[in-house]
Scaffold this active site. Structure first.
Site, PDB file in Angstrom:
ATOM      1  N   TYR A   1     -14.037  14.460 -13.155  1.00  0.00           N
ATOM      2  CA  TYR A   1     -13.052  13.687 -12.390  1.00  0.00           C
ATOM      3  C   TYR A   1     -12.826  12.325 -13.040  1.00  0.00           C
ATOM      4  CZ  TYR A   1     -11.081  10.855  -8.631  1.00  0.00           C
ATOM      5  OH  TYR A   1     -10.286   9.990  -7.895  1.00  0.00           O
TER       6      TYR A   1
ATOM      7  N   SER B   1     -11.243   1.454  -3.074  1.00  0.00           N
ATOM      8  CA  SER B   1     -10.155   2.411  -2.937  1.00  0.00           C
ATOM      9  C   SER B   1     -10.055   2.955  -1.516  1.00  0.00           C
ATOM     10  CB  SER B   1     -10.375   3.578  -3.911  1.00  0.00           C
ATOM     11  OG  SER B   1      -9.474   4.632  -3.660  1.00  0.00           O
TER      12      SER B   1
ATOM     13  N   GLN C   1      -7.638  -1.557  -1.903  1.00  0.00           N
ATOM     14  CA  GLN C   1      -6.495  -0.854  -2.474  1.00  0.00           C
ATOM     15  C   GLN C   1      -5.936   0.137  -1.465  1.00  0.00           C
ATOM     16  OE1 GLN C   1      -7.135   2.611  -3.522  1.00  0.00           O
ATOM     17  NE2 GLN C   1      -5.049   3.031  -4.149  1.00  0.00           N
TER      18      GLN C   1
ATOM     19  N   TYR D   1      -3.415   3.236  -0.461  1.00  0.00           N
ATOM     20  CA  TYR D   1      -2.507   4.341  -0.703  1.00  0.00           C
ATOM     21  C   TYR D   1      -1.641   4.482   0.546  1.00  0.00           C
ATOM     22  CZ  TYR D   1      -5.049   6.023  -4.832  1.00  0.00           C
ATOM     23  OH  TYR D   1      -5.623   6.144  -6.072  1.00  0.00           O
TER      24      TYR D   1
ATOM     25  N   THR E   1      -0.957   0.532  -4.505  1.00  0.00           N
ATOM     26  CA  THR E   1      -0.799   1.437  -5.644  1.00  0.00           C
ATOM     27  C   THR E   1       0.559   2.117  -5.554  1.00  0.00           C
ATOM     28  OG1 THR E   1      -3.154   1.783  -5.986  1.00  0.00           O
ATOM     29  CG2 THR E   1      -1.684   3.510  -6.765  1.00  0.00           C
TER      30      THR E   1
ATOM     31  N   ARG F   1      -4.474  17.478 -12.562  1.00  0.00           N
ATOM     32  CA  ARG F   1      -5.613  17.310 -13.461  1.00  0.00           C
ATOM     33  C   ARG F   1      -6.348  18.647 -13.521  1.00  0.00           C
ATOM     34  NH1 ARG F   1      -6.379  12.168  -9.566  1.00  0.00           N
ATOM     35  NH2 ARG F   1      -4.398  11.214 -10.149  1.00  0.00           N
TER      36      ARG F   1
ATOM     37  N   LYS G   1       0.074  -2.301  -8.201  1.00  0.00           N
ATOM     38  CA  LYS G   1      -0.556  -1.621  -9.343  1.00  0.00           C
ATOM     39  C   LYS G   1       0.228  -0.366  -9.701  1.00  0.00           C
ATOM     40  CE  LYS G   1      -5.051   0.433 -10.636  1.00  0.00           C
ATOM     41  NZ  LYS G   1      -4.692   1.873 -10.656  1.00  0.00           N
TER      42      LYS G   1
ATOM     43  N   HIS H   1      -2.348   4.591 -14.407  1.00  0.00           N
ATOM     44  CA  HIS H   1      -3.370   5.279 -13.612  1.00  0.00           C
ATOM     45  C   HIS H   1      -4.402   5.954 -14.508  1.00  0.00           C
ATOM     46  CE1 HIS H   1      -3.739   6.045  -9.181  1.00  0.00           C
ATOM     47  NE2 HIS H   1      -4.701   6.847  -9.609  1.00  0.00           N
TER      48      HIS H   1
ATOM     49  N   ARG I   1      -3.790   9.553 -15.605  1.00  0.00           N
ATOM     50  CA  ARG I   1      -4.068  10.608 -14.624  1.00  0.00           C
ATOM     51  C   ARG I   1      -2.830  11.024 -13.835  1.00  0.00           C
ATOM     52  NH1 ARG I   1      -9.223  11.361 -13.301  1.00  0.00           N
ATOM     53  NH2 ARG I   1      -8.930  11.466 -11.049  1.00  0.00           N
TER      54      ARG I   1
END
Length: 402
Positions: A28, A110, A131, A133, A159, A168, A255, A279, A282
């Protein structure tokens, strides 16, 4: 504190972390989306930039100290927000935050952390950054912001580049989850990681602490998986920034900026800083490296006469990388994988060692380039022709200084 003096670079920590961390969590961290081209270029493009060595310069009384959005920092580095941090080492976010606090750099938590906002606040004494989301559930987002304010977080990182999730391949193949699903392959792999298993048995924090028990209908692992798959909000736009900024009421960092047009929008939004970031390779595979995008963005922000700070994230593995970013106009940097390797290798001590390594490399390299203060570094430390070629197809214009 462990004596980690024989650990001399971030690559040492990476190799040790690879041995200690279960495969799904190491993969990861150490992977990108699709072909991983952008992930690799984030590092290799730094290597292509060469430094000019100067001699017979007074190198005494050097300093890497500066400020990031008004906060004093020992060096222009902050720990980036990273998901699953608490799966690299038990209670990983707490250990990383403590290491950052003791060293004198900011820590970012996060939304997708294992330890919750409240967990980290309880175990640290210095305000950290949070951060965000943006999710479809607006009540949940508003509550996240409220919790961050209650925890005395000193900045909010919005973000901008995760409206949809980049694929991924390794995560899909490994069946990534927190905690790991008890498949035969996972059980066999966990049997080879005894220290990690013992550490995890000693903590109750094994899933996403900011979500479980806080989001509607999310009370266990099965409901969490379904919720996260559908909650990232693809409708996020610049129109939402002012609303989020008003709810937050404090310092705001955006970001995920990779183009001058978006940098101008960030500057006009009233944000205090923007982070040039793909990122970590990613999200959009095939995008330019972050360092190759930096100079154009600095120039665009300067042309706006904006006082927004430009920082850089993605690809930093050394103090020389920090120095190169600062020389091209960045006012700060964020590290993700570099601290995660340290965390996975030795917990809090490993994060401390990663920061020590980056600080020493940046300090010594700055001296060899003829400077004693990081705030005076410009692109005169770079060999002509080794960084212009990293630019996009736009004609090269030397970055203007703030």
């Amino acid at each position: 504190m462990k004596d980690l003096s024989k650990i001399t670079d971030i690559e040492d920590l990476r190799r040790i972390a690879q041995r200690k961390i279960p495969r799904m969590f190491y993969d990861y961290v150490d992977s990108g989306s699709w072909t991983e081209t952008t992930y690799r270029n984030n590092e290799t493009d730094f290597d292509r930039i060469k430094l000019r060595q100067r001699v017979m310069v007074d190198m005494d009384n050097r300093s890497l100290a500066t400020e990031m959005i008004g906060e004093p920092v020992k060096m222009p580095v902050a720990i980036a927000p990273t998901g699953f941090t608490g799966m690299m080492w038990a209670d990983g976010e707490i250990h990383a935050a403590r290491a950052a606090e003791k060293f004198g750099v900011p820590f970012s938590l996060s939304t997708m952390s294992i330890c919750s906002i409240e967990d980290v606040a309880t175990h640290t004494s210095k305000p950290f950054w949070f951060q965000l989301y943006v999710m479809r559930d607006q009540d949940y987002v508003a509550n996240l912001i409220k919790r961050a304010k209650a925890a005395n977080c000193s900045a909010l990182i919005l973000t901008a580049d995760l409206q949809v999730l980049g694929q991924r391949h390794k995560d899909i193949k490994n069946g990534l989850s927190a905690p790991p699903r008890p498949t035969f392959a996972n059980i066999v792999n966990l049997m080879t990681k005894p220290q990690w298993c013992m550490n995890m048995l000693g903590t109750k924090r094994r899933t996403f602490g900011n979500i479980v028990g806080h989001a509607k209908g999310v009370d266990d692992l099965s409901s969490l998986s379904a919720w996260t798959e559908e909650q990232f909000d693809p409708r996020l736009s610049w129109d939402d920034v002012s609303r989020i900024k008003d709810m937050w009421g404090g310092k705001l960092i955006i970001k995920g900026i990779m183009e001058p047009e978006d940098a101008i929008m960030a500057a006009r939004s009233g944000a205090d800083a923007l982070v040039v970031s793909n990122h970590g390779g990613r999200q959009l595979d095939g995008a330019p490296s972050s360092i190759s995008a930096l100079a154009d963005i600095v120039q665009a922000v300067h042309a706006e006469n904006s006082d927004i700070e430009v920082w850089l994230d993605s690809g930093i593995r050394s103090g020389q990388d920090v120095l190169k970013a600062m020389s091209l106009g960045a006012k700060g940097t964020l590290i993700g994988r570099a601290f995660l390797y340290g965390l996975g290798a030795y917990g809090e001590d490993g994060v401390r060692r990663a920061l020590e390594i980056i600080h020493k490399e940046c300090d010594i390299s700055m001296a060899f380039c003829g400077h004693t203060n990081i705030q005076s570094v410009t692109d005169d430390i770079l060999v002509n022709g080794t960084y212009e070629q990293l630019k996009s197809a736009l004609p090269y214009v030397a970055p203007m200084r703030w």
